[in-house]
Design an enzyme around this catalytic site. Sequence first.
Site: not given
Ligand code: ZN
Length: 355
Positions: A133, A217, A284, A313
């Site tokens: 990231d 990314e 998440c 991060d």
């Molecule tokens: Zn979660």
Amino acid sequence: MPGCAKNSPLGKTQPETAWLKEIHSQVLQQSLKDLERAYKKLFSISVPTFHGSRKKAWATASAIPQGCKLDQSNSRVFLPKLGWLKYRNSRDVLGTVSNITVSANGGKWFVSIQTEREVEQPVHPATSIVGIDVGITRFATLSDGSHIEPLNTFRKHQQRLARYQRAMSRKTKFSSNWKKAKARVQKIHTRIANVRKDFLHKTTTTISKNHAIVCIEDLQVRNMSKSAAGSSDSPGRNVKAKSGLNKSILDQGWFEFRRQLEYKQVWLGGDVLAVPARNTSRTCPACGHVSADNRQTQAKFACVDCGYENNADVVGAINVLERGHRLLACGELAQSGRSVKQEPAEATTQGLALV
Ligand SMILES: [Zn+2]
């Protein structure tokens, strides 16, 4: 200017451009080809300015396809019309020479030698896969929890640069004091570029040596660093914040970071996977819940659904890795626009400094 390359010998007969005779014809043709390419590229944006001095013809990078000789044991290179020139032998040139480019940067001269050779399909020494990231406060965070601090070269030198630029603007243009001031400004620019280049090379070499597959990314860095000011009809929002971000993005050199990672991985037999960037900072990793509320602050991630907590991060890097795994497993590669396997590089370019 299509077809202008054909006209290059004509310029040599006119008195005001007689100096052209002293430059190798291939350089002129290459320069005209480069100019033609520049015109085509810049046509809708601006017209390049033309400096009719002899210095300039060499000062822009000039590729010489034929008539060059390389004598590595004596650290010298033969260039048409210039003869043998010594260079600083920083590393061995491998393969047969196909093309030599001469360029000037910060008052120093460089030759870039392109060679061709057969390369065996390499096998990457590592077997791991990692997600990365990239950010402002941390240059890069890896999914294994480690991170690389940013190198804000430009910020560090900004004040000194601004002072020298002011000093330059007070001088009479093209006077000897103006030239001296200009040289100082250019020196800082070169210094910034060299420090950044060194940082990026060290970083990308370490990462690509340690991981066979690197997931990043698929950020459109060029779009992100576009002018934030907007136009008079539609003034940009958040101009100050965005221009700060722009400066950071350019300063960090993310585009160059990705470019280096990609070719170094090809050399080592590894790969770079560009994964969709959408919601990597909001998802998440434990339960998959997507919400902007998960990202409580710039640094802290706390899932509002399952309570999972981690550095924001690191969460981004874990999500990038997870998407990389998914791409490999499900063959979603068409979406990423890149293939898993790449051909090994056959042509390499090495830069050497002339002395
Ligand atoms: Zn979660």
